[in-house]
Design an enzyme around this catalytic site. Structure first.
Site, short mmCIF file in Angstrom:
data_model
loop_
_atom_site.label_atom_id
_atom_site.label_comp_id
_atom_site.label_asym_id
_atom_site.label_seq_id
_atom_site.Cartn_x
_atom_site.Cartn_y
_atom_site.Cartn_z
N GLY A 25 -11.65 -1.61 -4.79
CA GLY A 25 -11.24 -2.23 -3.29
C GLY A 25 -12.60 -2.11 -2.21
O GLY A 25 -12.79 -3.10 -1.07
N ASP A 64 -13.08 1.53 0.95
CA ASP A 64 -12.34 -0.09 1.18
C ASP A 64 -11.74 1.38 2.24
O ASP A 64 -11.78 1.00 3.82
CB ASP A 64 -11.39 -0.56 0.79
N ASP A 80 -6.68 6.94 2.71
CA ASP A 80 -5.42 6.78 2.82
C ASP A 80 -4.83 8.61 2.33
O ASP A 80 -4.62 8.84 3.57
CB ASP A 80 -4.51 5.52 2.01
N LYS A 128 -5.97 5.16 7.72
CA LYS A 128 -5.11 5.37 7.94
C LYS A 128 -4.73 6.51 8.72
O LYS A 128 -4.88 7.79 8.86
CB LYS A 128 -4.23 5.23 7.39
N ASP A 141 -6.34 -5.09 -1.61
CA ASP A 141 -5.31 -5.78 -1.86
C ASP A 141 -3.87 -5.24 -2.52
O ASP A 141 -3.58 -4.04 -2.05
CB ASP A 141 -5.82 -6.06 -4.35
N ARG A 196 -7.85 -9.59 -1.69
CA ARG A 196 -8.91 -9.16 -2.00
C ARG A 196 -10.01 -10.19 -1.25
O ARG A 196 -11.00 -10.29 -0.61
CB ARG A 196 -9.90 -8.88 -2.78
P1 IMP Z 1 -6.15 7.28 -1.76
O1 IMP Z 1 -6.50 8.16 -2.83
O2 IMP Z 1 -4.48 7.85 -1.53
O3 IMP Z 1 -6.85 7.73 -0.32
O4 IMP Z 1 -6.49 5.49 -1.97
C1 IMP Z 1 -6.97 5.00 -1.86
C2 IMP Z 1 -7.10 4.20 -2.65
O5 IMP Z 1 -5.18 3.20 -2.39
C3 IMP Z 1 -8.18 2.92 -1.83
O6 IMP Z 1 -9.16 2.77 -2.22
C4 IMP Z 1 -7.36 1.94 -1.77
O7 IMP Z 1 -7.93 1.00 -3.29
C5 IMP Z 1 -5.50 1.99 -2.48
N1 IMP Z 1 -5.42 2.07 -0.98
C6 IMP Z 1 -4.61 2.95 -0.30
N2 IMP Z 1 -4.05 2.01 0.84
C7 IMP Z 1 -3.84 0.83 0.87
C8 IMP Z 1 -3.88 -0.18 1.55
O8 IMP Z 1 -3.08 -0.32 3.05
N3 IMP Z 1 -4.04 -1.59 1.35
C9 IMP Z 1 -4.52 -1.69 -0.95
N4 IMP Z 1 -5.06 -0.43 -0.75
C10 IMP Z 1 -4.68 0.67 0.08
MG MG Z 2 -9.84 1.48 -4.04
#
Ligand code: IMP
Ligand code: MG
Length: 191
Positions: free
Chosen positions: A54, A110, A113, A141, A170, A176
């Site tokens: 990402g 990227d 989340d 977020k 993506d 992307r």
């Molecule tokens: P986390 O581990 O939940 O913080 O997620 C991180 C990864 O999930 C990011 O690096 C993104 O690649 C993917 N991700 C999280 N939210 C989104 C979104 O809204 N769109 C696309 N990819 C996301």
């Molecule tokens: Mg990612």
């Protein structure tokens, strides 16, 4: 691809302006760090660690704002296998860059989340004892994190808790290459 876009959250122009600002702040902070240690900015002590896939577009723009001698060591993490839009937990795919001990490391991702990816990568990198560790994300977020994770040091934009694509992000491997950050129409997620 354009037909699948529901709403533009961050325009191309806004991304370009903000990435330059982040780059300038990061460069200044790293240069101060090197100066405190008595190192010149050509000492090659800075390592960027982009999280694949990402962050590819973001890091490509960000690193060109950094004037010091640096290297790049990618790490591959998967957290959204296939067509899912909810995090399934982070798993490392492949090797972590070696030789981070004593270096100034900047993790680039990227989006912040659930926090699972950054909490895992932070832990793995801290175990190598870098001289300093910073985290730079394009998007954050607005939601409670699933795991305890420090806030990123550099954040491009705070966005609402909705699924977005573009500028490296993506859905099921697609979008992307879209140049702005957008949400998708419901239909784009089902065909
Ligand atoms: P986390 O581990 O939940 O913080 O997620 C991180 C990864 O999930 C990011 O690096 C993104 O690649 C993917 N991700 C999280 N939210 C989104 C979104 O809204 N769109 C696309 N990819 C996301
Ligand atoms: Mg990612």
């Amino acid at each position: 691809m354009v037909r699948d876009v529901d709403r533009v959250l961050v325009s191309r122009q806004a991304i370009a302006v903000r990435v330059r600002e982040l780059g300038r702040r990061l460069a200044r902070d790293l240069e101060n760090e090197l100066a405190r240690e008595g190192h010149a900015d050509d000492a090659g002590r800075v390592v960027l660690v982009p999280i694949l896939t990402g962050s590819i577009v973001f890091v490509a723009d960000l690193l060109r704002e950094l004037p010091m001698k640096l290297s790049v060591g990618v790490v591959a993490i998967s957290s959204y296998p296939g067509r899912s839009v909810e995090s399934k937990g982070a798993a490392i795919r492949g090797e972590l860059p070696p030789n981070l001990a004593g270096r100034h490391v900047v993790i680039v991702d990227d989006i912040f989340d659930s926090g699972q990816t950054l909490s895992l990568v932070r832990r793995l990198i801290e175990a190598q004892r870098p001289a300093s560790l910073r985290v730079c994300v394009l998007l954050r977020k607005d939601k409670p994190r699933a795991v305890p994770c420090p806030e990123p040091d550099y954040v491009g934009f705070d966005i609402p808790d909705e699924f977005v694509v573009g500028y490296g992000l993506d859905f099921d491997g697609y979008y992307r290459n879209h140049p702005e950050i957008v949400s998708l129409r419901g239909a784009a997620r089902t065909h």
